[in-house]
Design a protein around this motif. Structure first.
Motif, short mmCIF file in Angstrom:
data_model
loop_
_atom_site.label_atom_id
_atom_site.label_comp_id
_atom_site.label_asym_id
_atom_site.label_seq_id
_atom_site.Cartn_x
_atom_site.Cartn_y
_atom_site.Cartn_z
N PRO A 72 46.72 32.13 44.04
CA PRO A 72 47.25 33.20 43.04
C PRO A 72 46.06 33.91 42.14
CG PRO A 72 48.73 30.99 43.17
CD PRO A 72 47.19 30.76 43.85
N ALA A 73 45.21 32.95 41.77
CA ALA A 73 44.36 33.35 40.86
C ALA A 73 43.49 34.91 41.48
CB ALA A 73 43.29 32.26 40.44
N LEU A 74 43.29 34.89 42.76
CA LEU A 74 42.65 35.81 43.47
C LEU A 74 43.59 37.12 43.27
CD1 LEU A 74 40.36 37.16 45.18
CD2 LEU A 74 41.59 36.22 47.15
N ALA A 75 44.76 37.06 43.56
CA ALA A 75 45.75 37.99 43.65
C ALA A 75 46.13 38.79 42.32
CB ALA A 75 47.06 37.52 44.26
N GLY A 76 46.13 37.63 41.61
CA GLY A 76 46.31 37.99 40.11
C GLY A 76 45.15 38.78 39.14
N THR A 77 44.03 38.13 39.69
CA THR A 77 42.82 38.73 38.73
C THR A 77 42.72 40.11 39.47
OG1 THR A 77 41.71 36.73 38.75
CG2 THR A 77 40.27 38.61 38.47
N ALA A 78 42.81 40.52 40.88
CA ALA A 78 42.64 41.80 41.59
C ALA A 78 43.68 42.70 40.85
CB ALA A 78 42.84 41.54 42.92
N ALA A 79 45.01 42.33 40.91
CA ALA A 79 45.85 43.14 40.23
C ALA A 79 45.67 43.65 38.62
CB ALA A 79 47.37 42.40 40.41
N LEU A 80 45.23 42.63 37.89
CA LEU A 80 45.15 42.85 36.27
C LEU A 80 43.96 43.63 36.27
CD1 LEU A 80 45.96 39.42 35.04
CD2 LEU A 80 47.48 41.41 34.83
N LEU A 81 42.98 43.47 36.91
CA LEU A 81 41.77 44.27 36.74
C LEU A 81 42.04 45.90 37.36
CD1 LEU A 81 38.63 42.04 37.87
CD2 LEU A 81 39.30 42.71 35.90
N GLY A 82 42.91 45.76 38.28
CA GLY A 82 43.35 47.18 38.61
C GLY A 82 44.15 47.83 37.63
N ALA A 83 45.03 47.03 36.98
CA ALA A 83 45.69 47.87 35.75
C ALA A 83 44.79 47.92 34.62
CB ALA A 83 46.66 46.73 35.42
N ALA A 84 43.57 47.14 34.23
CA ALA A 84 42.75 47.33 33.30
C ALA A 84 41.97 48.73 33.44
CB ALA A 84 41.74 46.20 32.82
N ALA A 85 41.72 48.99 34.98
CA ALA A 85 41.00 50.27 35.28
C ALA A 85 41.88 51.45 34.94
CB ALA A 85 40.39 50.06 36.79
N LEU A 86 42.89 51.41 34.90
CA LEU A 86 43.64 52.32 34.59
C LEU A 86 43.95 53.03 32.99
CD1 LEU A 86 46.90 51.86 37.05
CD2 LEU A 86 44.88 53.34 37.58
N LEU A 87 43.39 51.95 32.12
CA LEU A 87 43.47 52.17 30.79
C LEU A 87 42.14 52.65 30.14
CD1 LEU A 87 45.38 48.63 30.06
CD2 LEU A 87 46.37 51.00 30.16
N PRO A 88 42.20 53.34 28.97
CA PRO A 88 41.09 53.97 28.37
C PRO A 88 40.26 52.86 27.83
CG PRO A 88 43.12 54.39 27.19
CD PRO A 88 43.40 53.76 28.24
N GLY A 89 39.05 53.05 27.85
CA GLY A 89 38.08 52.12 27.21
C GLY A 89 37.54 50.99 27.97
N HIS A 90 37.94 50.65 29.29
CA HIS A 90 37.54 49.65 30.07
C HIS A 90 35.83 50.02 30.43
CE1 HIS A 90 38.39 52.65 33.24
NE2 HIS A 90 37.45 52.08 33.88
N GLU A 91 35.30 48.82 30.67
CA GLU A 91 33.93 49.19 31.02
C GLU A 91 33.51 48.20 32.44
OE1 GLU A 91 29.86 47.36 29.18
OE2 GLU A 91 30.96 48.77 27.89
N GLY A 92 33.96 48.88 33.29
CA GLY A 92 33.86 48.26 34.72
C GLY A 92 34.21 49.27 35.84
N SER A 93 34.20 48.68 36.79
CA SER A 93 34.85 49.42 38.30
C SER A 93 35.51 48.41 38.90
CB SER A 93 33.42 49.75 38.90
OG SER A 93 34.00 50.18 40.32
N TRP A 94 36.68 48.74 39.27
CA TRP A 94 37.70 47.89 39.88
C TRP A 94 37.43 48.08 41.45
CZ3 TRP A 94 42.36 49.33 42.81
CH2 TRP A 94 43.16 48.24 43.09
N PRO A 95 37.03 49.18 42.09
CA PRO A 95 36.42 49.21 43.66
C PRO A 95 35.31 48.31 43.88
CG PRO A 95 37.02 51.45 42.92
CD PRO A 95 37.12 50.69 41.56
N ARG A 96 34.50 48.37 42.66
CA ARG A 96 33.16 47.30 42.98
C ARG A 96 33.49 46.00 42.91
NH1 ARG A 96 29.49 49.28 38.96
NH2 ARG A 96 30.56 48.01 37.50
N ALA A 97 34.62 45.56 41.98
CA ALA A 97 35.01 44.39 41.55
C ALA A 97 35.48 43.81 43.05
CB ALA A 97 36.03 44.29 40.47
N LEU A 98 36.53 44.68 43.74
CA LEU A 98 37.13 44.36 44.97
C LEU A 98 36.04 43.97 45.94
CD1 LEU A 98 40.10 46.88 45.15
CD2 LEU A 98 40.06 44.43 44.49
#
Length: 238
Positions: free
Chosen positions: A119-145
């Motif tokens: 669940p940690a894997l699925a939850g982290t992927a989903a939450l980082l995907g949500a974070a990538a949609l918000l302004p002010g984030h400092e990272g890359s969701w595709p690179r994280a995946l």
């Protein structure tokens, strides 16, 4: 703002640390055994969420919350102070108690339960995907995946090369850490991963030097993976 944010994160760390001992006691069982349903005095845990959250109620329990709380508070406060008010901070603060829970279980019984790592894997992927949609984030969701895939593949390869030296629970934990580290870049992924191996090697050498272990003594590697990943994230945001 950063002072208030750090204070709020520290309060979250205290609450999370106080909530973990019961889950640690219930899940710290050897592979193949069911989770504990009774405390150390033989009294059944409550049903539902109350059976998992809070202190272990046994009179002789070893799961005192002090060390767990200290770990959670330190990690949460450090992350808030360095990451700041960015969307991904929420993800890291949620991962801290999970990481402490995994580390304590691995130290106790040399395993990282699937009920936590998957669940940690699925939850982290989903939450980082949500974070990538918000302004002010400092990272890359595709690179994280991609980082999660790469680190998972690296650990799987190490497991195939030396199954006696690498638990499969470590392999299942690796993609989650790869997600967190890959979010900030490939150098961070390398640094956090390398730090985990260095910490594990140093701990092994210290145990050998003090004759508290020999070359065949098993050493839980999950805590070093987690500390290395935390260090990588902190380094990336410092």
């Amino acid at each position: 703002m950063s002072v208030y944010l750090t204070a709020v994160a520290a309060v979250w760390g205290i609450a999370a640390g106080l909530a973990l001992p019961r889950a640690i006691h219930r899940l710290a069982v050897v592979s193949g055994e069911p989770v504990r349903t009774d405390d150390e005095d033989g009294r059944p845990y409550p049903t539902g969420a109350r059976g998992w959250i809070g202190g272990s109620s046994g009179q002789n329990t070893q799961q005192r919350p002090y060390g767990t709380v200290l770990l959670c508070v330190t990690a949460c406060a450090a992350l808030a102070a360095l990451v700041g008010a960015r969307p991904e901070l929420v993800v890291w603060l949620l991962l801290v108690p999970l990481g402490v829970l995994l580390a304590r279980i691995d130290l106790a019984v040399f395993r990282l339960p699937d009920v936590l790592t998957l669940p940690a894997l699925a939850g982290t992927a989903a939450l980082l995907g949500a974070a990538a949609l918000l302004p002010g984030h400092e990272g890359s969701w595709p690179r994280a995946l991609l980082g999660g895939v790469v680190l998972g593949a690296v650990y799987f390869l190490l497991f195939l090369i030396n199954p006696a030296g690498m638990g499969f629970g470590d392999v299942k934990l690796a993609p989650t850490l790869g997600l967190a580290l890959g979010w900030y870049g490939w150098p961070v992924l390398f640094a956090g991963t390398f730090a985990g191996f260095v910490l594990g090697a140093v701990a092994g050498l210290v145990l050998l030097a003090t004759r508290r272990a020999n070359r065949k003594t098993p050493l839980p590697f999950g805590p070093f993976m987690l500390i290395g990943a935390l260090g990588g994230v902190l380094l990336a945001t410092a």
